[in-house]
Write a protein that holds these residues in place. Structure first.
Motif, PDB file in Angstrom:
ATOM      1  N   GLY A  91      38.103  29.065  28.977  1.00  0.00           N
ATOM      2  CA  GLY A  91      38.232  30.428  28.846  1.00  0.00           C
ATOM      3  C   GLY A  91      37.875  31.252  27.934  1.00  0.00           C
ATOM      4  O   GLY A  91      37.595  32.116  27.728  1.00  0.00           O
ATOM      5  N   LEU A  92      39.116  30.784  26.715  1.00  0.00           N
ATOM      6  CA  LEU A  92      39.149  31.704  25.639  1.00  0.00           C
ATOM      7  C   LEU A  92      37.688  32.283  25.293  1.00  0.00           C
ATOM      8  O   LEU A  92      36.895  33.479  24.242  1.00  0.00           O
ATOM      9  CB  LEU A  92      39.768  31.401  24.414  1.00  0.00           C
ATOM     10  CG  LEU A  92      40.050  31.638  23.639  1.00  0.00           C
ATOM     11  CD1 LEU A  92      40.647  33.320  23.815  1.00  0.00           C
ATOM     12  CD2 LEU A  92      41.014  31.002  22.426  1.00  0.00           C
ATOM     13  N   LYS A  93      36.823  31.012  24.935  1.00  0.00           N
ATOM     14  CA  LYS A  93      35.702  31.570  24.590  1.00  0.00           C
ATOM     15  C   LYS A  93      34.179  32.286  25.431  1.00  0.00           C
ATOM     16  O   LYS A  93      33.627  32.681  24.653  1.00  0.00           O
ATOM     17  CB  LYS A  93      34.617  29.774  24.875  1.00  0.00           C
ATOM     18  CG  LYS A  93      33.676  29.752  23.961  1.00  0.00           C
ATOM     19  CD  LYS A  93      33.005  28.826  24.257  1.00  0.00           C
ATOM     20  CE  LYS A  93      31.640  28.050  23.026  1.00  0.00           C
ATOM     21  NZ  LYS A  93      31.036  26.544  22.618  1.00  0.00           N
ATOM     22  N   SER A  94      34.822  32.333  26.544  1.00  0.00           N
ATOM     23  CA  SER A  94      33.918  33.954  27.723  1.00  0.00           C
ATOM     24  C   SER A  94      34.763  35.268  27.611  1.00  0.00           C
ATOM     25  O   SER A  94      34.267  36.186  28.266  1.00  0.00           O
ATOM     26  CB  SER A  94      34.061  33.103  29.093  1.00  0.00           C
ATOM     27  OG  SER A  94      33.011  31.725  28.355  1.00  0.00           O
ATOM     28  N   MET A 147      44.698  44.220  32.438  1.00  0.00           N
ATOM     29  CA  MET A 147      44.544  44.426  31.041  1.00  0.00           C
ATOM     30  C   MET A 147      42.461  43.980  31.842  1.00  0.00           C
ATOM     31  O   MET A 147      41.975  44.813  30.956  1.00  0.00           O
ATOM     32  CB  MET A 147      44.532  43.510  30.021  1.00  0.00           C
ATOM     33  CG  MET A 147      44.141  43.454  28.815  1.00  0.00           C
ATOM     34  SD  MET A 147      45.358  43.079  27.163  1.00  0.00           S
ATOM     35  CE  MET A 147      46.026  44.514  27.397  1.00  0.00           C
ATOM     36  N   PRO A 148      42.439  42.419  32.435  1.00  0.00           N
ATOM     37  CA  PRO A 148      41.027  41.942  32.049  1.00  0.00           C
ATOM     38  C   PRO A 148      40.504  42.797  33.462  1.00  0.00           C
ATOM     39  O   PRO A 148      39.002  42.913  32.988  1.00  0.00           O
ATOM     40  CB  PRO A 148      41.469  40.907  32.815  1.00  0.00           C
ATOM     41  CG  PRO A 148      43.080  41.034  33.396  1.00  0.00           C
ATOM     42  CD  PRO A 148      43.296  41.766  32.473  1.00  0.00           C
ATOM     43  N   SER A 178      31.242  40.366  29.113  1.00  0.00           N
ATOM     44  CA  SER A 178      30.933  40.695  30.408  1.00  0.00           C
ATOM     45  C   SER A 178      30.825  39.791  32.096  1.00  0.00           C
ATOM     46  O   SER A 178      30.118  39.167  31.411  1.00  0.00           O
ATOM     47  CB  SER A 178      30.028  42.165  30.415  1.00  0.00           C
ATOM     48  OG  SER A 178      29.264  41.986  29.370  1.00  0.00           O
ATOM     49  N   GLY A 179      30.667  40.532  32.589  1.00  0.00           N
ATOM     50  CA  GLY A 179      29.621  40.303  34.166  1.00  0.00           C
ATOM     51  C   GLY A 179      30.454  39.076  34.399  1.00  0.00           C
ATOM     52  O   GLY A 179      31.782  38.928  34.458  1.00  0.00           O
ATOM     53  N   VAL A 184      34.420  34.281  34.681  1.00  0.00           N
ATOM     54  CA  VAL A 184      34.678  32.968  34.817  1.00  0.00           C
ATOM     55  C   VAL A 184      36.243  32.950  33.605  1.00  0.00           C
ATOM     56  O   VAL A 184      36.503  32.387  33.932  1.00  0.00           O
ATOM     57  CB  VAL A 184      33.673  32.062  34.521  1.00  0.00           C
ATOM     58  CG1 VAL A 184      33.903  30.558  34.426  1.00  0.00           C
ATOM     59  CG2 VAL A 184      32.577  32.712  36.042  1.00  0.00           C
ATOM     60  N   GLY A 185      35.668  33.239  32.804  1.00  0.00           N
ATOM     61  CA  GLY A 185      36.825  33.114  31.062  1.00  0.00           C
ATOM     62  C   GLY A 185      38.447  33.265  31.761  1.00  0.00           C
ATOM     63  O   GLY A 185      39.633  32.683  31.386  1.00  0.00           O
ATOM     64  N   ASP A 186      38.401  34.723  33.107  1.00  0.00           N
ATOM     65  CA  ASP A 186      39.754  34.979  32.989  1.00  0.00           C
ATOM     66  C   ASP A 186      39.832  34.522  34.091  1.00  0.00           C
ATOM     67  O   ASP A 186      41.377  33.643  33.908  1.00  0.00           O
ATOM     68  CB  ASP A 186      40.026  36.611  33.393  1.00  0.00           C
ATOM     69  CG  ASP A 186      39.302  37.201  33.055  1.00  0.00           C
ATOM     70  OD1 ASP A 186      39.012  37.414  31.377  1.00  0.00           O
ATOM     71  OD2 ASP A 186      39.343  38.673  32.311  1.00  0.00           O
TER      72      ASP A 186
END
Length: 257
Positions: A91-94, A147-148, A178-179, A184-186
């Motif tokens: 997730g951090l990667k995105s 925040m997200p 973004s988008g 997905v990362g969040d």
């Protein structure tokens, strides 16, 4: 007065450590490092590092590692290390380190809800303490979600005099995820907190039978390292993915331990 402040200072330092982990890990991932390899190194190095301490402090404790205890440690390694960390670092990667830190604040609320459902936490809504717990849970989750999902104006701050060559090509405000990728990362970060909350529940049960934290953590780290290495072999079949030099990848692998 000084001793009374130590717990507060320690907690602040832990949060600073987590912030540094997010930044260094993000820089390593942005260079192309596999999150699965990073996690595998993290757990294997942690297991090797903790083993001497576990032997020195607990080998005479009389604690016996039964099949039930070993099974509990195995499931703890799945939820608290492998599943939690895989979801978090993928997730951090995105997403960004700041958003990852913010979403991690949902952990206390998720743990409280799970403990309440499993009757491990008493919730009396008619009492001030019960109302405070519920209110704190709502505020915790609500604040973490701002925040997200809130997209406000870009704040321009002064230029930093510090320049680190590994961060020179880091993601800037115009190329932030973004988008769908960011969403997905969040979501993966939140799911990692769910797995982490499950681990807290498992740990509380296991500590009733096996109160040897160094030993259990060592075994859990080694198990998780093997599990993550297996996942990495499936997801990243290139041997070059495991190569480390004196660069940001090595620094991140050592720091996140």
């Amino acid at each position: 007065m000084g001793k009374e402040c130590l717990p507060t200072v320690a907690m602040v330092l832990v949060q600073l450590g987590f912030a540094g982990m997010n930044v260094l890990s993000k820089l390593a991932l942005d260079t192309g490092m596999s999150p699965y390899v990073l996690i595998a190194y993290r757990n294997l190095i942690a297991g090797v590092f903790l083993a001497p301490g576990a032997y020195y402090f607990e080998w005479r404790s009389g604690m016996v590692i039964t099949k039930k205890v070993l099974t509990q440690i195995f499931f703890s390694s799945i939820f608290g290390a492998t599943l939690n960390q895989v979801l978090y670092f993928v997730g951090l990667k995105s997403t960004t380190p700041t958003v990852a830190c913010a979403l991690s604040n949902t952990l206390p609320a998720l743990t409280f809800v799970m403990a309440a459902v499993l009757k491990m936490e008493t919730v009396r809504l008619g009492t001030p303490s019960g109302q405070a717990k519920v209110l704190g849970t709502v505020v915790c989750v609500g604040g973490s979600m701002i925040m997200p999902f809130y997209k406000g104006p870009l704040l321009k701050v002064w230029a930093s005099p510090m320049h680190w060559r590994y961060a020179e090509h880091a993601t800037d405000a115009t190329t932030l995820p973004s988008g769908n990728a960011a969403i997905v990362g969040d979501v993966l970060i939140i799911l990692s907190c769910v797995a982490w909350a499950v681990w807290f529940i498992l740990q509380s049960k296991m500590s009733e039978r096996f109160s040897a934290p160094y030993t259990s953590t060592t075994i859990m780290s080694l198990m998780a390292g093997v599990q993550c290495a297996g996942i990495s072999v499936v997801m990243d079949r290139s041997v070059s993915a495991w190569k480390l030099g004196f660069d940001i990848r090595l620094y991140a692998a050592l720091y996140v331990v």
